[in-house]
Design an enzyme around this catalytic site. Structure first.
Site, PDB file in Angstrom:
ATOM      1  CG  HIS A   1       3.021   2.004  -5.262  1.00 46.11           C
ATOM      2  ND1 HIS A   1       4.111   2.333  -6.037  1.00 46.11           N
ATOM      3  CD2 HIS A   1       2.494   0.881  -5.826  1.00 46.11           C
ATOM      4  CE1 HIS A   1       4.238   1.447  -7.010  1.00 46.11           C
ATOM      5  NE2 HIS A   1       3.274   0.551  -6.902  1.00 46.11           N
TER       6      HIS A   1
ATOM      7  CD  GLN B   1       0.032   2.210  -8.920  1.00 43.05           C
ATOM      8  OE1 GLN B   1      -1.153   2.322  -9.202  1.00 43.05           O
ATOM      9  NE2 GLN B   1       0.698   1.107  -9.172  1.00 43.05           N
TER      10      GLN B   1
ATOM     11  CB  CYS C   1       2.190  -3.165  -5.194  1.00 44.38           C
ATOM     12  SG  CYS C   1       1.998  -2.556  -6.887  1.00 44.38           S
TER      13      CYS C   1
END
Lengths: 348, 348
Positions: free
Chosen positions: B243, B157, B130
C-alpha cells in the site's frame, strides 16, 4: 475578410497530435485546409484525418507562411525553436508543451475557466498541463461561488501521459511478468507494471517534481489569483488512459456537498457522476474516449470548517491535451483573435 | 510459572494467516506449540510452518481451552462469534478484523506507537486497519515532536488487501484483456486491471467509505488524541502487494523536511528512503516482503505555515496485518500480559 483558414498540427504523428486531428475532424473545425507536420523521419507518411488521409510534411522554420493557426504537440525544445517562427509568419500558435506556459506574454487557457485571457495573446497560447486542466474545470464553479483558499491534490496518472512509449512500456512489462521474463524499463525509472511511481517529470531543488509545481503555478496563473494555495503529489499509476485526482479543497465559506453537486452539474465541460449508493463514481478505465471532466465522491471534509473532498477523472489525452487545444482554437475563432498584428516578442 | 505457551492462528489458510505463521516462525516466537485453525472446509489440510507442516484443525467454540494466545485473521462475523469464547477459556486474542477495533474494552495497537495501551486489555487486542498502521508508524515521531493538527491522506492500495481472491481477480482480468477476452469482475464492483477504484469497503451515510472512516477513527484511538483531525480518500490500485499513501500533515509547530527526515530515521519500524536526486523513493512493487514502513518524498508544504508532504509505503500483508499482530503478541509476552484474570466482558 479572409475566406480561407489553414490549420496545422505540428507533431501530428504522436498520441496527442493524432487526437488533435481527431478532435478537429469530429468537432467540424471550420478549416479550409489541414496540414500535418512532424520531424523529417515521419515526413511523407500518411496519417488519418476522418475518412481521408494527410501526407505528413517535414517541420521547418519557414513552413508557416500560409498557415493561420498551428496546434503544437511537440517537446519543449521543438516548441521553443519553431513557435516564434510561426508567430513571425503571422500564424497563431496553441502549444501543448510546457515551454511557454509561464511566459508572461502567453495566456495559459482552459476555455471553461479563463477564455477571457485569450484577448491579450501575442501569438502563442499555452495549453496547460493535463492534471491542471481537469482539476480547474472541476474547481472553477466552487472558486466562483466562494474563493478557494487551499488545494491538496494527489494524482493517479495514466501512462499515456508519457505518450505512446509509456503505453508500450506498461504493456511490455505486463507481458514479460506474465510470461516469466524479467521486465525491463527504459521510459520510466522503475517498473510501472503493478506498481505506482511518485515521480513524474524531473525533481526540482525544493523536493517537488516539475509536474507537481506545474499544478501549483499553473493554477495561480489560470485562476489569475495568487491567493489560491496548492500542494500536489503526482503519481504515475499502471493505467493506460485517464488521469484521476483525489482533491481536497478548503473554501472561504461553507459549500455543502449537495450544493457543490448542483453547482458542478450546471457548469460547462463537467459531468457529475456521484451516487455512492449505486456505486457511481468515475474511473479512468471508463472515461477513456470521453470529452467531459467527471467528478464524483463529493463529500464534506469533516477535518476543517469549510472543506470538500472530490474525485476528478478525465481522459488525459483528450480534455487533458488535444481537446483543450482545439477548444482554445475554437474560442480564438469565435473571438476573432486568429490574426494578431504587432511585433514578435518571441523571436530574440 | 507456566512453562508452556500454546499459540493458535485462526484463519490460518488465508493470505494473512499464512503470513502470521511465517512471521511467528521467522521471528522465532517462543511458542512451545503452534496450532492452525480454519473452517471445516480446510480442516485436515497441511499448511507450512518453516520447514515443517501443521495440520489444520476445524475452528469450534470449545477449542481454546489449552490455548494461551490466538491470532485471529478471519472475517468480522467469525471473530465476533469465536473471540469471546477464546477469552472465556483464558486465551488472549489478537484480532485482525474490524470487529473489535472501536470497542472500548479492546486496545487498538501499533506496537511502535501505543504499546502502552496493552496493559489495559481484557482479553482481546485489535490489530488496526492496514492503511492506518503504516501511516501512524510514520507519523508518530512527528506527533511526539509537535502535535499533528490535521492529516489529509489519499491511498493507493494493493489488491492483496482484499486477500487471495483480490490477487486472483487482478491476474485473471489482465490475462483476459491481453488475450482479447472481456474481463469479468466478481470481487470488485468494477474492473481493477489498468484502472483505479475510489471505493474500498462499503459506503456510509456521510459519503465516506468504511475504509476511509477507519483511518479517521482508528488514528484518534491509537494516538489517544481526539484533537488529531483526519480526512481520507481510499483508492484501490492495480498493484499486487504494497500500500502507498500520499500524506499531507499540518503540525502545531514548524518541522523542516530535514528535521523530519532525521526524526523518522531514528524511529522504530521506519526506513527513510528519500533522495530525489538519486531517484530514491519507496514503491509498492519494491517493498513487498519487507518488514519496515518506508517513507520518502518528504518535503515542506508551501501552501500552509506548518505542513509536510510525505509518501508512505509498506507491505500491507506484513506490517499492515500479520507482522503487526505478531509484534503485538511479542509485546504481550514481554509485558507478561498473556494471562488475564477477570470476567469476560465480551460474552453476552
Amino acid at each position: 475578410m479572409k475566406k480561407t483558414l489553414t490549420v496545422a498540427v505540428v507533431g501530428a504523428t504522436g498520441a496527442v497530435g493524432r487526437e488533435m486531428l481527431n478532435s478537429l475532424h469530429n468537432r467540424k473545425f471550420p478549416a479550409t485546409t489541414i496540414r500535418a507536420f512532424a520531424s523529417a523521419r515521419s515526413a511523407g507518411s500518411r496519417i488519418p484525418f476522418g475518412d481521408a488521409e494527410l501526407t505528413v510534411e517535414e517541420l521547418k522554420e519557414d513552413v508557416f507562411t500560409d498557415i493561420d493557426l498551428a496546434l503544437f504537440s511537440t517537446g519543449e525544445a521543438t516548441s521553443l525553436q519553431f513557435a516564434p517562427h510561426a508567430v513571425n509568419a503571422g500564424c497563431v500558435v496553441v502549444d501543448n508543451s510546457a515551454a511557454w506556459r509561464m511566459d508572461e506574454h502567453c495566456p495559459l487557457v482552459v476555455p471553461e475557466v479563463n477564455a477571457c485571457h485569450l484577448a491579450a495573446h501575442m501569438g502563442i497560447i499555452a495549453n496547460p498541463n493535463c492534471s491542471t486542466i481537469q482539476m480547474l474545470v472541476a474547481l472553477k464553479p466552487l472558486h466562483d461561488a466562494t474563493a478557494i483558499k487551499r488545494i491538496v491534490v494527489s494524482t493517479y496518472q495514466a501512462v499515456s501521459g508519457t505518450g505512446q512509449k509509456g503505453i508500450e512500456e506498461l504493456e511490455r512489462q505486463v507481458r514479460d511478468l506474465f510470461n516469466g521474463r524479467e521486465p525491463e524499463n527504459s521510459v520510466y525509472p522503475y517498473r510501472i507494471a503493478f506498481n505506482v511511481l511518485p515521480h513524474i517529470d524531473v525533481f526540482l531543488k525544493n523536493g517537488y517534481t516539475k509536474e507537481e509545481m506545474k499544478m501549483v503555478n499553473e493554477t495561480v496563473k489560470i485562476f489569475g489569483d495568487p491567493s489560491v494555495k496548492v500542494t500536489a503529489t503526482c503519481v504515475r499509476a499502471p493505467v493506460f488512459y485517464g488521469h484521476a485526482e483525489s482533491v481536497n479543497v478548503e473554501t472561504a465559506k461553507k459549500i455543502t456537498a449537495k450544493d457543490a453537486r448542483i453547482m458542478l452539474s450546471q457548469a460547462p465541460g463537467l459531468m457529475v457522476y456521484d451516487n455512492p449508493r449505486e456505486k457511481m463514481y468515475p474511473m479512468p478505465a471508463y472515461v477513456a474516449g470521453e470529452d467531459p471532466v467527471f467528478v464524483g465522491r463529493i463529500r464534506e471534509d469533516e477535518s476543517i470548517e469549510n472543506g470538500l473532498n472530490m474525485w476528478i477523472v478525465a481522459d488525459n489525452v483528450r480534455k487533458g491535451a488535444a481537446l483543450n487545444a482545439v477548444q482554445i482554437a475554437e474560442e480564438l475563432l469565435r473571438r476573432d483573435l486568429i490574426r494578431v498584428p504587432g511585433t514578435n516578442v518571441f523571436l530574440q
